[in-house]
Design a protein around this motif. Sequence first.
Motif, PDB file in Angstrom:
ATOM      1  N   GLY A 221       0.808  -1.213   0.000  1.00 51.50           N
ATOM      2  CA  GLY A 221       0.000   0.000   0.000  1.00 51.50           C
ATOM      3  C   GLY A 221       0.842   1.265   0.000  1.00 51.50           C
ATOM      4  O   GLY A 221       2.089   1.218  -0.097  1.00 51.50           O
ATOM      5  N   GLN A 222       0.132   2.377   0.075  1.00 46.01           N
ATOM      6  CA  GLN A 222       0.812   3.684   0.067  1.00 46.01           C
ATOM      7  C   GLN A 222      -0.096   4.682   0.748  1.00 46.01           C
ATOM      8  O   GLN A 222      -1.247   4.351   1.095  1.00 46.01           O
ATOM      9  CB  GLN A 222       1.112   4.103  -1.376  1.00 46.01           C
ATOM     10  N   ILE A 229      -4.024   9.993  -5.762  1.00 43.90           N
ATOM     11  CA  ILE A 229      -4.413   8.592  -5.964  1.00 43.90           C
ATOM     12  C   ILE A 229      -5.200   8.456  -7.266  1.00 43.90           C
ATOM     13  O   ILE A 229      -4.973   7.551  -8.061  1.00 43.90           O
ATOM     14  CB  ILE A 229      -5.231   8.072  -4.769  1.00 43.90           C
ATOM     15  N   VAL A 230      -6.093   9.428  -7.508  1.00 38.86           N
ATOM     16  CA  VAL A 230      -6.899   9.413  -8.744  1.00 38.86           C
ATOM     17  C   VAL A 230      -6.023   9.783  -9.945  1.00 38.86           C
ATOM     18  O   VAL A 230      -5.995   9.065 -10.946  1.00 38.86           O
ATOM     19  CB  VAL A 230      -8.088  10.384  -8.633  1.00 38.86           C
ATOM     20  N   ALA A 231      -5.266  10.873  -9.831  1.00 41.45           N
ATOM     21  CA  ALA A 231      -4.504  11.386 -10.991  1.00 41.45           C
ATOM     22  C   ALA A 231      -3.483  10.368 -11.484  1.00 41.45           C
ATOM     23  O   ALA A 231      -3.114  10.350 -12.653  1.00 41.45           O
ATOM     24  CB  ALA A 231      -3.809  12.688 -10.614  1.00 41.45           C
ATOM     25  N   ASN A 232      -3.030   9.496 -10.583  1.00 41.32           N
ATOM     26  CA  ASN A 232      -2.027   8.479 -10.961  1.00 41.32           C
ATOM     27  C   ASN A 232      -2.643   7.090 -11.056  1.00 41.32           C
ATOM     28  O   ASN A 232      -1.936   6.094 -11.160  1.00 41.32           O
ATOM     29  CB  ASN A 232      -0.869   8.516  -9.957  1.00 41.32           C
ATOM     30  N   ILE A 291     -12.827  16.551  -2.863  1.00 44.42           N
ATOM     31  CA  ILE A 291     -14.224  16.081  -2.876  1.00 44.42           C
ATOM     32  C   ILE A 291     -14.474  15.195  -4.102  1.00 44.42           C
ATOM     33  O   ILE A 291     -14.972  14.069  -4.005  1.00 44.42           O
ATOM     34  CB  ILE A 291     -15.188  17.295  -2.901  1.00 44.42           C
ATOM     35  N   ASP A 292     -14.048  15.695  -5.262  1.00 47.44           N
ATOM     36  CA  ASP A 292     -14.293  14.951  -6.521  1.00 47.44           C
ATOM     37  C   ASP A 292     -13.519  13.627  -6.548  1.00 47.44           C
ATOM     38  O   ASP A 292     -14.038  12.599  -6.981  1.00 47.44           O
ATOM     39  CB  ASP A 292     -13.881  15.807  -7.723  1.00 47.44           C
ATOM     40  N   ALA A 293     -12.276  13.671  -6.066  1.00 49.07           N
ATOM     41  CA  ALA A 293     -11.422  12.475  -6.149  1.00 49.07           C
ATOM     42  C   ALA A 293     -11.930  11.366  -5.231  1.00 49.07           C
ATOM     43  O   ALA A 293     -11.897  10.181  -5.583  1.00 49.07           O
ATOM     44  CB  ALA A 293      -9.981  12.828  -5.791  1.00 49.07           C
ATOM     45  N   ARG A 294     -12.423  11.752  -4.047  1.00 54.10           N
ATOM     46  CA  ARG A 294     -12.933  10.700  -3.162  1.00 54.10           C
ATOM     47  C   ARG A 294     -14.137  10.010  -3.819  1.00 54.10           C
ATOM     48  O   ARG A 294     -14.235   8.774  -3.827  1.00 54.10           O
ATOM     49  CB  ARG A 294     -13.346  11.275  -1.813  1.00 54.10           C
ATOM     50  N   ALA A 295     -15.004  10.778  -4.428  1.00 49.55           N
ATOM     51  CA  ALA A 295     -16.172  10.185  -5.112  1.00 49.55           C
ATOM     52  C   ALA A 295     -15.706   9.296  -6.258  1.00 49.55           C
ATOM     53  O   ALA A 295     -16.217   8.184  -6.462  1.00 49.55           O
ATOM     54  CB  ALA A 295     -17.070  11.300  -5.627  1.00 49.55           C
ATOM     55  N   GLU A 296     -14.695   9.759  -6.970  1.00 48.92           N
ATOM     56  CA  GLU A 296     -14.153   8.994  -8.109  1.00 48.92           C
ATOM     57  C   GLU A 296     -13.587   7.655  -7.639  1.00 48.92           C
ATOM     58  O   GLU A 296     -13.785   6.616  -8.280  1.00 48.92           O
ATOM     59  CB  GLU A 296     -13.049   9.811  -8.795  1.00 48.92           C
ATOM     60  N   LEU A 297     -12.906   7.645  -6.506  1.00 48.57           N
ATOM     61  CA  LEU A 297     -12.319   6.401  -5.998  1.00 48.57           C
ATOM     62  C   LEU A 297     -13.411   5.387  -5.658  1.00 48.57           C
ATOM     63  O   LEU A 297     -13.266   4.182  -5.915  1.00 48.57           O
ATOM     64  CB  LEU A 297     -11.442   6.683  -4.781  1.00 48.57           C
TER      65      LEU A 297
END
Length: 344
Positions: A221-222, A229-232, A291-297
């Motif tokens: 993990g990381q 996390i989303v962008a990569n 906010i957006d990235a957590r939803a995306e994950l």
Amino acid sequence: MKQGILSILMASLLLFVVACGNDGSTSTNGDDGGSEQEQYTIRIAGGAVGPEHSLTRTFHFLKEQLEENSDGRFQVDLSVAGELGEDREIIEAMQMGEVHLASPSPAALGGFNKGVAILDMPFLFTSRDIAYDVLDGEPGQMILDGLDGAGLKGLGYFENGFRNVTNDTKPIESIEDFQGLSIRTMQNQTHIRAWELLGANPTPMAFGELYTALQQGTVDGQENPFGLIVANKFFEVQDYLTVTNHVYAPNVIITNSSFYEELPSDLQQVFDEAVRDAIEHNRELAQQEEIDARAELEEQGMEVYEFSQEDLQQMQDITLEVYEEFKDDIGEEVVDLFLEASLE
Ligand code: TK8
């Protein structure tokens, strides 16, 4: 006869064009003190955080601001996809005068000023309001001033964000679940020690190696902000996300101090104002990105767990030991100043 006159005319025209092209309007970085119409190249460099990440978008905003507000006297080259390497290589390139603006993580600057390590300490900032007040105030300025000796000038702080844990082995629902997990950390001793105290097996490595390490199972993990996390696309190789917000991570905006000092005062003002505007813009982008990235994950299928307040308190109590162990290394005055300011 006519051919002879034509040849002389063409040769004269060519000489005139060449002469015009050498009137000193070539771009320079102020090496010769610079006249008012001198142009200055600014190379902005960043690690491979992803084209849509808030930090990359901030660099594009900063390019626009610098070029527009200087009426084109600043020409900005962007190398913000890891072309010049990761944070450490970028800092070295800046010290050689090849890069003029960057915003590495504090971990990469630790070798230049021990006090920088305070910025990555666990649970130092429990809210953005506190983080911004402290970073934009006297404590944050003390860290920026500490970079002067390395040929670097600290300008301020962009936002990386609150760091959270992912892994591909099992749901992490409490502190005990960290036991035995190999967690990739940034290359700084305080993070390595914190994860040892939590019972994990910390593995420090450069950010650019992380996706492959997760994909190949080199580490389980990381920990990083949702946006990174989303962008990569770490969700492609990680199944579980645990929300801990265990570190508020800033990025330290730096320039090459001799480049900055050789700018005419009017361009220094344009430069300073562009950085200030970019900080404000970056923080707006980063807050929305979280906010957006957590939803995306979640949409990408990651199982999301949240530590209870008791577990978060236990995690904070355990990692408090890192402050004691590294107080002398970081500097007692720095640690005390930041702790006092972050509790106000
Ligand atoms: C990006 C890194 C990243 C940092 C890390 O170049 O290494 O995990 O959070 O921002 O600096």
